[in-house]
Design an enzyme around this catalytic site. Structure first.
Site, mmCIF file in Angstrom:
data_model
loop_
_atom_site.group_PDB
_atom_site.id
_atom_site.type_symbol
_atom_site.label_atom_id
_atom_site.label_comp_id
_atom_site.label_asym_id
_atom_site.label_seq_id
_atom_site.Cartn_x
_atom_site.Cartn_y
_atom_site.Cartn_z
ATOM 1 C CG PHE A 53 -6.356 -14.842 12.800
ATOM 2 C CD1 PHE A 53 -7.102 -14.873 11.638
ATOM 3 C CD2 PHE A 53 -6.762 -13.986 13.823
ATOM 4 C CE1 PHE A 53 -8.218 -14.066 11.487
ATOM 5 C CE2 PHE A 53 -7.873 -13.180 13.686
ATOM 6 C CZ PHE A 53 -8.606 -13.216 12.515
ATOM 7 C CG ASP B 232 -1.310 -11.571 18.043
ATOM 8 O OD1 ASP B 232 -1.995 -11.364 19.062
ATOM 9 O OD2 ASP B 232 -1.820 -11.728 16.915
ATOM 10 C CE LYS C 261 -9.818 -13.710 20.451
ATOM 11 N NZ LYS C 261 -11.257 -13.613 20.179
ATOM 12 C CB THR D 96 -12.682 8.689 18.127
ATOM 13 O OG1 THR D 96 -12.721 9.159 16.782
ATOM 14 C CG2 THR D 96 -13.648 9.502 18.981
#
Length: 507
Positions: free
Chosen positions: A223, A332, A363, A387
């Protein structure tokens, strides 16, 4: 089951709570002060679960109905009173106090309303970036270089000196993909880009050579997020991907280890060799098809896919294959980074001879982004851009968290808590093998499986009714994602409730 002597021996070593100095919070309206006495603990007034109503209770159900008029509620478990939540304990809208072993899907490093973090965000220096929220890539505050260098660089994985900030784990991975694609083409390109190059005109039509045919290799069960690129590399649950167009990128099998590990050494070695052979095969096939793999992305522990583990040799093999084919090796660490496994970066337990090309985070790191090496930085501006490019208030919080971890040596305590939790889970699976099995983990980042989804959901709901909040992973797994202030005493408190629950369900 004779678990009491084990718990008793461990409990003699650890006091229930550690004392923290009190802090006076400003009137930001973030939360009420969690303590006022010098002897206050990180858990504030909470010392154990207290259940007053069903969970969700009447107040949560009323809020659910109200919220359902304008927002989706299908995934809501219950509503939370964050001002009353402290440390390892969350308080729901009905006043129920729960020992939280999920902590906002593993994203709270120091639990709820930690005094050090509250003091940091209550300082006058934090107010301006909180209100202004600057566009950091274009108009960073003058304090920004020092804040990045004093906070993020000391936490960097070994060998990685470049950091890029993002807003969440998904966009960290998504932009890591972009960085890998850019680097892959920079290496292959024979001459520098110029505005009149064919790449510039063709890319506006989504055509080569400006939009090259490249791919990312991922693993079944992984995931990595819910944006289009990361979703194409996500293979944990069909509901995440249903009805969404996806890139036809290669996906390889991730090892499915058998437990206990010491009883299946040969079988697990063969399984990892089989999976590595498939990675090599997929890489060669993609290259022959004219859509070479620019990067391989992998999690140290496949969290959402069921808490799937592999050995250091497997990850070393994946890195070797990536290097052989000129692909970036992306680790990851959105779920495992920031101390979640008892060490700052889970991949550093593999014993790699050279660092990964990219390590993504979010996290427990509070801020999101990725680390890499300077040579992976795009030469042109605006190629990795949005941004905000991060959030300065999150970095202020991270600085306070990192200082607290160092001063209290929280990772050592956290590893000890993991030993208590995992050893207790293993004893429970021995006693109730018809209900739970496959206890596994690294530090308190651990899981245990039931035999069916219904069985798992019953266990979780029963434990929640007793004041313990935890979540599922994969089809049958129960996962544990406590805060770094989780102590062995908290683990023992939970294990006693878990044993009682399993005993009740086995009658």
């Amino acid at each position: 089951m004779n678990r009491a002597p084990l718990v008793a021996r461990k409990m003699l070593q650890y006091p229930f709570a550690r004392a923290y100095s009190s802090v006076v919070l400003s009137s930001l309206g973030v939360a009420a002060a969690v303590a006022s006495a010098a002897t206050s603990t990180v858990d504030g007034p909470h010392t154990r679960p207290v259940v007053k109503t069903a969970i969700p209770g009447p107040r949560s159900k009323a809020l659910l109905e109200e919220m359902g008029k304008s927002l989706s509620t299908s995934q809501v478990a219950f509503f939370t009173d964050y001002e009353q939540s402290c440390g390892n304990y969350m308080v729901d809208a009905d006043g129920n106090v729960l020992l939280d072993l999920l902590t906002q899907i593993g994203s709270l490093p120091l639990g709820y309303n930690h005094p050090a973090v509250m003091a940091a965000v209550s300082s006058s220096s934090a107010l301006t970036p909180l209100v202004t929220r600057p566009s950091l890539a274009m108009f960073p505050p003058s304090s920004w270089p020092e804040l990045v260098q004093s906070t993020l660089l000391p936490l960097a994985p070994r060998g990685l000196s470049e950091v890029t900030l993002m807003m969440c784990g998904t966009c960290a991975n998504e932009n890591a993909f972009k960085a890998a694609f850019i680097n892959y083409m920079d290496v292959k390109r024979e001459k520098p880009l110029t505005p009149d190059s064919e790449e510039y005109s063709s890319t506006m039509l989504n055509q080569p050579p400006g939009s090259p045919k490249l791919s990312i290799l991922s693993f079944m069960g992984g995931f990595h997020g819910r944006a289009l690129g990361t979703l194409s590399c996500t293979h944990s649950k069909p509901i995440h991907k249903l009805d969404i167009p996806a890139f036809d990128w290669p996906v390889a099998l991730f090892p499915r280890l058998q437990y206990p590990l010491d009883q299946f050494v040969r079988e697990n070695e063969m399984e990892e060799k089989r999976c590595l052979a498939e990675v090599e095969e997929k890489m060669e096939k993609a290259a022959k098809a004219g859509e070479p793999v620019a990067a391989i992305i992998i999690e140290p522990i496949q969290a959402e896919g069921g808490d799937n583990h592999a050995s250091p040799n497997f990850f070393k093999g994946v890195q070797s294959i990536a290097k052989k084919h000129g692909a970036s090796f992306i680790v990851d660490e959105v779920q495992t980074g920031g101390g979640a496994t008892g060490i700052t970066w889970a991949h550093e337990s593999w014993g790699l001879t050279e660092p990964p090309d990219v390590v993504t985070f979010a996290k427990k790191m509070i801020v999101a982004g990725y680390y890499t090496t300077l040579d992976k930085r795009p030469k042109e501006g605006y190629r990795i851009f949005n941004t905000w490019m991060g959030d300065p208030i999150r970095l202020v919080m991270l600085k306070a968290v990192a200082a607290e971890i160092r001063s209290k040596d929280l990772l050592s305590q956290f590893r000890e808590s993991g030993d208590v939790l995992l050893s207790g889970l293993r004893e429970l699976e021995e006693c109730y093998p018809f209900l739970v099995h496959r206890a596994r983990g690294q530090g308190p980042f651990c899981a245990i499986d039931c035999h069916t989804t219904n069985q798992r959901d019953t266990v979780i709901s029963t434990l929640r009714s007793k004041g313990f909040n935890l979540g599922g992973c994969g089809e049958v797994g129960i996962r544990f994602r406590p805060a770094l202030v989780f102590e062995p005493s908290h683990a023992s408190l939970f294990l006693n409730a878990f044993e009682d629950t399993l005993a009740e369900l086995s009658r």
